[in-house]
Design a protein around this motif. Structure first.
Motif, PDB file in Angstrom:
ATOM      1  N   PRO A   1       0.793  -1.240   0.000  1.00  0.00           N
ATOM      2  CA  PRO A   1       0.000   0.000   0.000  1.00  0.00           C
ATOM      3  C   PRO A   1       0.825   1.290   0.000  1.00  0.00           C
ATOM      4  CG  PRO A   1       0.155  -0.848   2.215  1.00  0.00           C
ATOM      5  CD  PRO A   1       0.877  -1.844   1.342  1.00  0.00           C
ATOM      6  N   ASP A   2       2.170   1.162   0.110  1.00  0.00           N
ATOM      7  CA  ASP A   2       2.997   2.363   0.245  1.00  0.00           C
ATOM      8  C   ASP A   2       3.817   2.695  -0.999  1.00  0.00           C
ATOM      9  OD1 ASP A   2       2.164   2.666   2.940  1.00  0.00           O
ATOM     10  OD2 ASP A   2       3.604   1.135   3.541  1.00  0.00           O
ATOM     11  N   ALA A   3       3.938   1.757  -1.929  1.00  0.00           N
ATOM     12  CA  ALA A   3       4.667   1.984  -3.176  1.00  0.00           C
ATOM     13  C   ALA A   3       4.007   1.138  -4.265  1.00  0.00           C
ATOM     14  CB  ALA A   3       6.138   1.615  -3.022  1.00  0.00           C
ATOM     15  N   PHE A   4       4.181   1.556  -5.517  1.00  0.00           N
ATOM     16  CA  PHE A   4       3.477   0.899  -6.610  1.00  0.00           C
ATOM     17  C   PHE A   4       4.307   0.923  -7.889  1.00  0.00           C
ATOM     18  CE2 PHE A   4       0.404   2.817  -3.773  1.00  0.00           C
ATOM     19  CZ  PHE A   4      -0.578   1.848  -3.612  1.00  0.00           C
ATOM     20  N   ASP A   5       4.050  -0.050  -8.767  1.00  0.00           N
ATOM     21  CA  ASP A   5       4.377   0.149 -10.172  1.00  0.00           C
ATOM     22  C   ASP A   5       3.052   0.348 -10.892  1.00  0.00           C
ATOM     23  OD1 ASP A   5       3.265  -2.379 -10.546  1.00  0.00           O
ATOM     24  OD2 ASP A   5       5.167  -3.370 -10.978  1.00  0.00           O
ATOM     25  N   CYS A   6       3.082   0.490 -12.219  1.00  0.00           N
ATOM     26  CA  CYS A   6       1.860   0.919 -12.908  1.00  0.00           C
ATOM     27  C   CYS A   6       0.708  -0.067 -12.756  1.00  0.00           C
ATOM     28  CB  CYS A   6       2.148   1.194 -14.381  1.00  0.00           C
ATOM     29  SG  CYS A   6       2.643  -0.240 -15.365  1.00  0.00           S
ATOM     30  N   SER A   7       0.939  -1.348 -13.048  1.00  0.00           N
ATOM     31  CA  SER A   7      -0.138  -2.332 -12.935  1.00  0.00           C
ATOM     32  C   SER A   7      -0.422  -2.687 -11.481  1.00  0.00           C
ATOM     33  CB  SER A   7       0.206  -3.598 -13.730  1.00  0.00           C
ATOM     34  OG  SER A   7       1.454  -4.127 -13.339  1.00  0.00           O
ATOM     35  N   GLY A   8       0.584  -2.470 -10.617  1.00  0.00           N
ATOM     36  CA  GLY A   8       0.347  -2.678  -9.188  1.00  0.00           C
ATOM     37  C   GLY A   8      -0.672  -1.687  -8.661  1.00  0.00           C
ATOM     38  N   LEU A   9      -0.618  -0.441  -9.156  1.00  0.00           N
ATOM     39  CA  LEU A   9      -1.574   0.581  -8.724  1.00  0.00           C
ATOM     40  C   LEU A   9      -2.986   0.241  -9.200  1.00  0.00           C
ATOM     41  CD1 LEU A   9      -2.413   3.336  -7.568  1.00  0.00           C
ATOM     42  CD2 LEU A   9      -1.808   4.332  -9.801  1.00  0.00           C
ATOM     43  N   THR A  10      -3.134  -0.082 -10.479  1.00  0.00           N
ATOM     44  CA  THR A  10      -4.480  -0.367 -10.995  1.00  0.00           C
ATOM     45  C   THR A  10      -5.066  -1.613 -10.336  1.00  0.00           C
ATOM     46  OG1 THR A  10      -3.412  -1.464 -12.892  1.00  0.00           O
ATOM     47  CG2 THR A  10      -4.168   0.803 -13.208  1.00  0.00           C
ATOM     48  N   SER A  11      -4.235  -2.632 -10.100  1.00  0.00           N
ATOM     49  CA  SER A  11      -4.703  -3.839  -9.416  1.00  0.00           C
ATOM     50  C   SER A  11      -5.156  -3.520  -7.993  1.00  0.00           C
ATOM     51  CB  SER A  11      -3.591  -4.897  -9.372  1.00  0.00           C
ATOM     52  OG  SER A  11      -3.222  -5.307 -10.662  1.00  0.00           O
ATOM     53  N   TYR A  12      -4.348  -2.713  -7.299  1.00  0.00           N
ATOM     54  CA  TYR A  12      -4.652  -2.342  -5.921  1.00  0.00           C
ATOM     55  C   TYR A  12      -5.949  -1.536  -5.849  1.00  0.00           C
ATOM     56  CZ  TYR A  12      -3.913  -0.288  -1.268  1.00  0.00           C
ATOM     57  OH  TYR A  12      -4.055   0.107   0.040  1.00  0.00           O
ATOM     58  N   ALA A  13      -6.099  -0.590  -6.769  1.00  0.00           N
ATOM     59  CA  ALA A  13      -7.282   0.269  -6.753  1.00  0.00           C
ATOM     60  C   ALA A  13      -8.553  -0.534  -7.005  1.00  0.00           C
ATOM     61  CB  ALA A  13      -7.132   1.380  -7.793  1.00  0.00           C
ATOM     62  N   TYR A  14      -8.508  -1.414  -7.992  1.00  0.00           N
ATOM     63  CA  TYR A  14      -9.714  -2.179  -8.310  1.00  0.00           C
ATOM     64  C   TYR A  14      -9.986  -3.308  -7.308  1.00  0.00           C
ATOM     65  CZ  TYR A  14     -11.853  -0.043 -12.301  1.00  0.00           C
ATOM     66  OH  TYR A  14     -12.564   0.818 -13.095  1.00  0.00           O
ATOM     67  N   ALA A  15      -8.954  -3.787  -6.629  1.00  0.00           N
ATOM     68  CA  ALA A  15      -9.178  -4.787  -5.580  1.00  0.00           C
ATOM     69  C   ALA A  15     -10.079  -4.215  -4.485  1.00  0.00           C
ATOM     70  CB  ALA A  15      -7.844  -5.246  -4.994  1.00  0.00           C
ATOM     71  N   ALA A  16      -9.921  -2.918  -4.211  1.00  0.00           N
ATOM     72  CA  ALA A  16     -10.764  -2.262  -3.207  1.00  0.00           C
ATOM     73  C   ALA A  16     -12.224  -2.216  -3.650  1.00  0.00           C
ATOM     74  CB  ALA A  16     -10.262  -0.841  -2.947  1.00  0.00           C
ATOM     75  N   ALA A  17     -12.451  -2.316  -4.964  1.00  0.00           N
ATOM     76  CA  ALA A  17     -13.814  -2.314  -5.503  1.00  0.00           C
ATOM     77  C   ALA A  17     -14.334  -3.734  -5.724  1.00  0.00           C
ATOM     78  CB  ALA A  17     -13.847  -1.548  -6.820  1.00  0.00           C
TER      79      ALA A  17
ATOM     80  N   HIS B   1       2.815  -0.074 -20.196  1.00  0.00           N
ATOM     81  CA  HIS B   1       2.378   0.869 -19.166  1.00  0.00           C
ATOM     82  C   HIS B   1       0.862   0.936 -19.147  1.00  0.00           C
ATOM     83  CE1 HIS B   1       2.486   4.086 -16.312  1.00  0.00           C
ATOM     84  NE2 HIS B   1       1.869   4.933 -17.116  1.00  0.00           N
ATOM     85  N   VAL B   2       0.294   1.044 -17.942  1.00  0.00           N
ATOM     86  CA  VAL B   2      -1.149   1.181 -17.769  1.00  0.00           C
ATOM     87  C   VAL B   2      -1.412   2.300 -16.768  1.00  0.00           C
ATOM     88  CG1 VAL B   2      -1.207  -0.612 -15.958  1.00  0.00           C
ATOM     89  CG2 VAL B   2      -3.311  -0.011 -17.194  1.00  0.00           C
ATOM     90  N   ALA B   3      -2.476   3.052 -17.021  1.00  0.00           N
ATOM     91  CA  ALA B   3      -2.895   4.128 -16.129  1.00  0.00           C
ATOM     92  C   ALA B   3      -4.401   3.995 -15.903  1.00  0.00           C
ATOM     93  CB  ALA B   3      -2.565   5.485 -16.741  1.00  0.00           C
ATOM     94  N   LEU B   4      -4.906   4.705 -14.913  1.00  0.00           N
ATOM     95  CA  LEU B   4      -6.336   4.702 -14.611  1.00  0.00           C
ATOM     96  C   LEU B   4      -6.941   6.026 -15.062  1.00  0.00           C
ATOM     97  CD1 LEU B   4      -8.745   3.257 -13.245  1.00  0.00           C
ATOM     98  CD2 LEU B   4      -8.048   4.353 -11.099  1.00  0.00           C
ATOM     99  N   TYR B   5      -7.885   5.957 -15.983  1.00  0.00           N
ATOM    100  CA  TYR B   5      -8.543   7.166 -16.470  1.00  0.00           C
ATOM    101  C   TYR B   5      -9.552   7.634 -15.422  1.00  0.00           C
ATOM    102  CZ  TYR B   5     -10.936  10.424 -19.581  1.00  0.00           C
ATOM    103  OH  TYR B   5     -11.465  11.564 -20.147  1.00  0.00           O
ATOM    104  N   ILE B   6      -9.481   8.927 -15.055  1.00  0.00           N
ATOM    105  CA  ILE B   6     -10.363   9.425 -13.999  1.00  0.00           C
ATOM    106  C   ILE B   6     -11.397  10.428 -14.530  1.00  0.00           C
ATOM    107  CG2 ILE B   6      -8.615   9.043 -12.234  1.00  0.00           C
ATOM    108  CD1 ILE B   6      -8.032  12.037 -12.222  1.00  0.00           C
TER     109      ILE B   6
END
Length: 345
Positions: A254-270, A307-312
């Motif tokens: 939860p304290d550091a991320f790579d690109c797909s690590g962030l998107t995976s982490y964010a959607y896991a919460a959902a 690379h992957v990003a989350l569109y907001i």
């Protein structure tokens, strides 16, 4: 004043030199498709930033390849484990016949012949003789059946063991290669971080802008065109809460991320599980054009996808880009844009 300008020029040339060296190193190993080179003679801070940006992109591509290799090796290890279990099952099936084989061995062919002679001599009638001979034939048929079953079970066990041995060897070879690639990525990442740290703050900002886009103010979820309480809103909210977190290869929070690590982490919460790699996430659904993007979509860059990003929404993304650049909000319109994917269907 003249001395200060000379110092600045010397510093720029030094920065360009390390940047060019890093780009050359980043193109030398692991991926024959990556052939970026520095053609111009180093001569400006802008060029130094450009070279470092290229190095960052090369490193990101290699890291994406290593993450995919991790998935392949994990699959190989699962296959090896399954093959080992099948081999054990086959050996267990063979062991079931052991008491029967032992009994057959204790009864020789000669004894069977003697039993037939005894049946002939002791038979009180032809009918009795036929009955005894039939019984002996049934015993022989049963013995042959057991031997046939044992032979088949042994062949199955040997084949299963050979398959297990091959699967284990493949998995071990993949693991060995993966470990070598990890070591190479770590070496390059350390070199990149060292060279990045030699840049001035202004040069670092220039590199970050070239690689990750201009940093934009972080909006609240309420400001964005996304339905409150939806999986997309949850994922966006989690990702925005992590703005400023450092980039680290292979990190999933939860304290550091790579690109797909962030998107995976964010959607896991959902409550939505995404594949671990950017390449894997890019195959989750139909490809969307820039104009079709909605908040919560995943956005992919470069060829091959690395690379992957989350569109907001409102033309913005949140992403974890590379070393030295904290997780940030920026424009979706980055170089290398390929397509979007909607993980929520």
């Amino acid at each position: 004043m003249q001395s200060q300008r000379s110092t600045t020029r010397r510093r720029s040339r030094a920065v360009l030199a390390v940047g060019a060296a890093l780009v050359a190193a980043a193109t030398a190993v692991l991926s024959p498709a990556m052939t970026t080179t520095a053609n111009a003679e180093p001569g400006s801070v802008a060029e130094a930033a450009s070279l470092m940006a290229k190095a960052a992109q090369q490193l990101t591509t290699i890291e994406a390849q290593v993450h995919e290799a991790e998935e392949i090796v994990a699959a190989q290890q699962r296959t090896a484990a399954a093959a080992a279990a099948q081999a054990q099952t086959a050996r267990d099936a063979l062991a079931v016949h052991e008491p029967q084989i032992r009994a057959i061995v204790q009864s020789s062919f000669t004894e069977k012949t003697q039993s037939r002679v005894a049946a002939f001599l002791t038979s009180e009638s032809a009918e009795d003789l036929v009955q005894q001979m039939t019984t002996l034939d049934m015993i022989a048929a049963h013995t042959n059946s057991v031997i046939t079953q044992v032979a088949a079970a042994r062949a199955a066990a040997e084949e299963a063991q050979a398959t297990a041995d091959q699967a284990a060897a493949t998995a071990q070879a993949g693991l060995t290669e993966l470990q070598a690639q990890h070591a190479e990525v770590e070496r390059r990442a350390a070199e990149y971080r060292s060279n990045y740290d030699q840049l001035s703050a202004a040069e670092q900002d220039r590199v970050s802008t070239l690689v990750a886009g201009p940093k934009l103010a972080t909006p609240s979820v309420a400001e964005l065109p996304v339905a409150s309480g939806s999986p997309a809103a949850t994922a966006i909210g989690i990702a925005l809460s992590k703005v400023g977190s450092p980039y680290r290869s292979g990190a999933t929070g939860p304290d550091a991320f790579d690109c797909s690590g962030l998107t995976s982490y964010a959607y896991a919460a959902a409550g939505i599980t995404l594949p671990r790699t950017s390449s894997g996430q890019s195959k989750m659904g139909p490809q969307l054009s820039r104009s079709e993007l909605r908040p919560g979509d995943l956005v992919f860059y470069y060829s091959p996808i690395s690379h992957v990003a989350l569109y907001i929404g409102d033309g913005m993304i949140v992403h974890a880009r590379t070393y030295g650049t904290p997780l940030s909000v920026t424009s979706v319109d980055q170089g290398g844009f390929r397509f979007g994917v909607r993980p929520t269907g």
